[in-house]
Design an enzyme around this catalytic site. Structure first.
Site, mmCIF file in Angstrom:
data_model
loop_
_atom_site.group_PDB
_atom_site.id
_atom_site.type_symbol
_atom_site.label_atom_id
_atom_site.label_comp_id
_atom_site.label_asym_id
_atom_site.label_seq_id
_atom_site.Cartn_x
_atom_site.Cartn_y
_atom_site.Cartn_z
ATOM 1 N N GLU A 1 28.628 9.128 91.717
ATOM 2 C CA GLU A 1 29.545 7.959 91.384
ATOM 3 C C GLU A 1 30.847 8.088 91.331
ATOM 4 O OE1 GLU A 1 26.487 8.763 89.990
ATOM 5 O OE2 GLU A 1 25.359 7.146 90.663
ATOM 6 N N HIS B 1 18.732 2.040 82.103
ATOM 7 C CA HIS B 1 18.699 0.972 83.336
ATOM 8 C C HIS B 1 19.157 -0.421 82.936
ATOM 9 C CE1 HIS B 1 17.360 4.252 85.723
ATOM 10 N NE2 HIS B 1 17.541 3.758 86.771
#
Lengths: 342, 324
Positions: free
Chosen positions: B60, B129
């Site tokens: 990321e 999440h």
């Protein structure tokens, strides 16, 4: 040359210090040295504040690499970047004004010593997050790749950066996408105050880059001619479509990490040992022996540089502070607009 | 008008941007061969090829940073982060570079980057999440934070975001992807500066955004049957906040409830409530109320997750609590 064979001592011969070229390299290193020595004085007079990281001893890395770049290329640097900025062609005036927090500075006094920026020379800043500049450099190179431009992005970082995830992510991504990045690891053996041997399981840093299939070589970072030669080979390979290259420049900073650092972690004998390899006297000797630097040549160089440094200090001291009304300028862009011309 | 899902609207927007501007490209995890974790980019690799639809490693920080660098180099990247919790792995790049470079360089280097990511709870995917962290990002000067809550905004926000010379983060609530809505056949430009009044009313202002807009509208519907006319504001842009629209509404209704799927402490709802009290305190007939997520890491079990996030009944109860 296979990638594995590329690891190890540079095959590039340390070229002879040919005449004007050698003198040019010497001049560039001296400019950095004298500039930074002046910074120490200004710091002690409290005209420069904040963090001040000096690269005294490491000048050959900046000068050697910049010699291999062209004006279209890009540079991403670190918080120890006075040398990179000067060698890249930022004006000494604008850098000194920045250090004094003046609006005439290359970042309007917003960045200080750690954050020099200059769009004109594609100098994308001193990044003070260790390894934070690597992904950025990968992206600048990606933009060049996507736009079909044959340009190199040189990315400087220290040995400390190698411990960061961003280093490994960037190694992988740049080679995976075959991007035109020249990674320049200035290995001065210490991540701030902690020796490499206390932080890395593998202290041969070029092996880490090579493990991502990036051609990597170790270069004597105290020899400007060796650095220049290696950087030229590397940039040539990159321009030929060869993907990223990695140079581990073995160097040493003669002074502490920053002005706050008491430097308790380095052995005096070690420091003195490295000072004997100071890149500047070494080149002076070479140029004198070859006759490129004639009698009085060094003195003339020193005098010219002293004038430039004095002028930069005078410029900075005559500079002005950004008006308080401008405090919130440039948080966001002022006009939508002008397409960036990279 | 055509009925279309939020997912399809977002895909149309990306596709249009790719067609319209050669500098636009997409990169992120699973955006290409997989078709996007939420299938937003499905089919784009086949249409635009691997140079413009770039699958990235699970890195990321590197691919967000590469997006910033590419933006500096003249491109208009659309970076997809799979889900908001993963954006934390790129926080260094977002905060220390994207949001900071323009200022730190004295105005020399702007970063025309768009980062999209899924946010929010509701799918039982537990505590790594499901969070709503957009309020954190809305804290950072230099970023624009968008939260499209409708099909029209999903379709219309991307292009103006790409035209913004500075970094824009778009938060797409994961429970919205399958929601259908009507979209005008002629795509219209949407304003990314202003909040929108999604339902008019005179008795109370319910302020919501993203995934909580539907909750707020559901509550307004129910309240209407009881004779309470709630005005519902969709914030749309979380930074900069459209304070005038909020305070003008509250000045009319004299009551406000802020609905935010983020945690209460230090949240976006706190900022909205503070602005209301700063600007229209003397117009209020009751304290500003908030409906936020319970301050727990999101649990997996359905009954616990439902309890943890704002529901229609919670909003209705909050409005009743104000005596509206």
């Amino acid at each position: 040359m296979t990638k594995a064979a590329a690891v190890g001592q540079s095959g590039a011969e340390s070229g002879a210090a040919g005449g004007d070229r050698g003198v040019h390299l010497l001049r560039e290193m001296l400019r950095i040295r004298r500039f930074e020595e002046c910074c120490v004085e200004l710091y002690s007079r409290a005209e420069i504040r904040g963090f001040l990281h000096l690269g005294i001893g490491e000048e050959a890395c900046a000068v050697g690499v910049m010699e291999a770049l062209s004006p279209d290329d890009a540079v991403v640097s670190t918080y120890r970047e006075h040398g990179h900025a000067l060698a890249r062609g930022l004006s000494m005036r604008a850098i000194m004004a920045e250090l004094e927090g003046k609006v005439e500075g290359c970042s309007r006094g917003r960045g200080g010593s750690m954050h020099l920026f200059d769009a004109a020379t594609r100098f994308y800043g001193g990044n003070a997050i260790v390894a934070g500049g690597l992904p950025l450099a990968v992206g600048v190179a990606l933009a060049d790749h996507l736009q079909g431009r044959s340009r190199v992005t040189a990315c400087f970082f220290g040995d400390g950066a190698v411990a960061e995830g961003e280093f490994h992510e960037s190694m992988n991504l740049s080679e995976l996408w075959h991007l035109p990045v020249l990674f320049c690891c200035e290995n001065n053996l210490y991540a701030m105050g902690t020796a490499l041997k206390y932080t890395e399981s593998e202290t041969d840093l070029s092996l880490k880059a090579a493990s991502y299939r990036i051609p990597a070589r170790v270069v004597d970072g105290m020899d400007v001619l060796a650095v220049e030669a290696a950087a030229r080979e590397a940039t040539q390979a990159i321009r030929g479509g060869g993907g990223p290259q990695f140079l581990e420049l073995r160097t040493y900073r003669f002074r502490a990490h920053s002005m706050y650092d008491p430097d308790r972690y380095r052995d005096k004998a070690e420091i003195e040992g490295w000072k004997e390899r100071d890149p500047i006297p070494a080149l002076v000797a070479q140029l004198t022996a070859s006759g490129a630097l004639g009698e009085g040549g060094l003195d003339r160089l020193e005098a010219e540089i002293a004038v430039e440094v004095d002028d930069a200090v005078a410029f900075a001291e005559a500079g002005t502070y950004e008006p308080l009304d401008d405090l919130e300028r440039f948080v966001t862009s002022e006009a939508v607009p002008q397409e960036q011309t990279p | 008008m055509t009925a279309i899902t939020y997912r399809e609207a977002m895909r149309q927007a990306i596709r249009e941007a790719l067609v319209r501007d050669d500098r636009v490209f997409v990169m992120g995890e699973d955006v290409g061969h997989y078709g996007g974790c939420y299938a937003v980019t499905l089919g784009l690799l086949e249409e635009f090829g691997p140079e413009r639809i770039r699958d990235t490693p699970l890195s990321e920080s590197a691919f967000v940073g590469a997006g910033i660098g590419a933006a500096l180099g003249g491109m208009r990247p659309i970076v997809e982060i799979m889900t908001v919790n993963f954006s934390l792995l790129a926080l260094d790049q977002i905060m220390n570079n994207a949001a900071t470079l323009l200022y730190m360089s004295g105005g020399q280097f702007n970063v025309p980057l768009v980062i999209r990511m899924a946010t929010g709870a509701g799918r039982q995917v537990a505590a790594q999440h499901s969070h709503s962290l957009e309020g954190w990002f809305a804290h950072i000067p230099g970023l624009r934070i968008l939260a499209p809550a409708t099909v029209e905004d999903a379709r219309g926000m991307l292009w103006p975001a790409l035209c913004d010379p500075d970094p824009v983060l778009i938060f797409e609530h994961a429970m919205l992807y399958n929601v259908e809505g009507d979209l005008a056949d002629e795509a219209t430009l949407v304003d990314i500066d202003k909040a929108a009044i999604r339902r008019g009313g005179k008795d109370v202002t319910i302020i919501a955004y993203g995934g909580t807009l539907r909750t707020a509208l559901g509550a307004a519907e129910q309240l209407a049957t009881e004779g309470v006319e709630a005005e519902v504001i969709d914030l749309r842009c979380l930074r900069p906040l459209d304070t005038p629209t909020i305070v003008a509404s509250v000045a009319r209704t004299h009551r406000a409830v802020v609905v935010d799927e983020g945690w209460r402490s230090g949240s976006l709802s706190a900022e909205v409530a503070a602005r209301i009290t700063e600007e229209v305190f003397y117009d209020l007939d009751a304290p500003v109320a908030r409906v936020c997520s319970v301050e727990v890491p999101m649990p997996y079990a359905k009954h616990l997750e439902d309890e943890a996030i704002p529901q229609v009944a919670d909003v209705v109860a909050a409005v009743r609590g104000l005596g509206a």
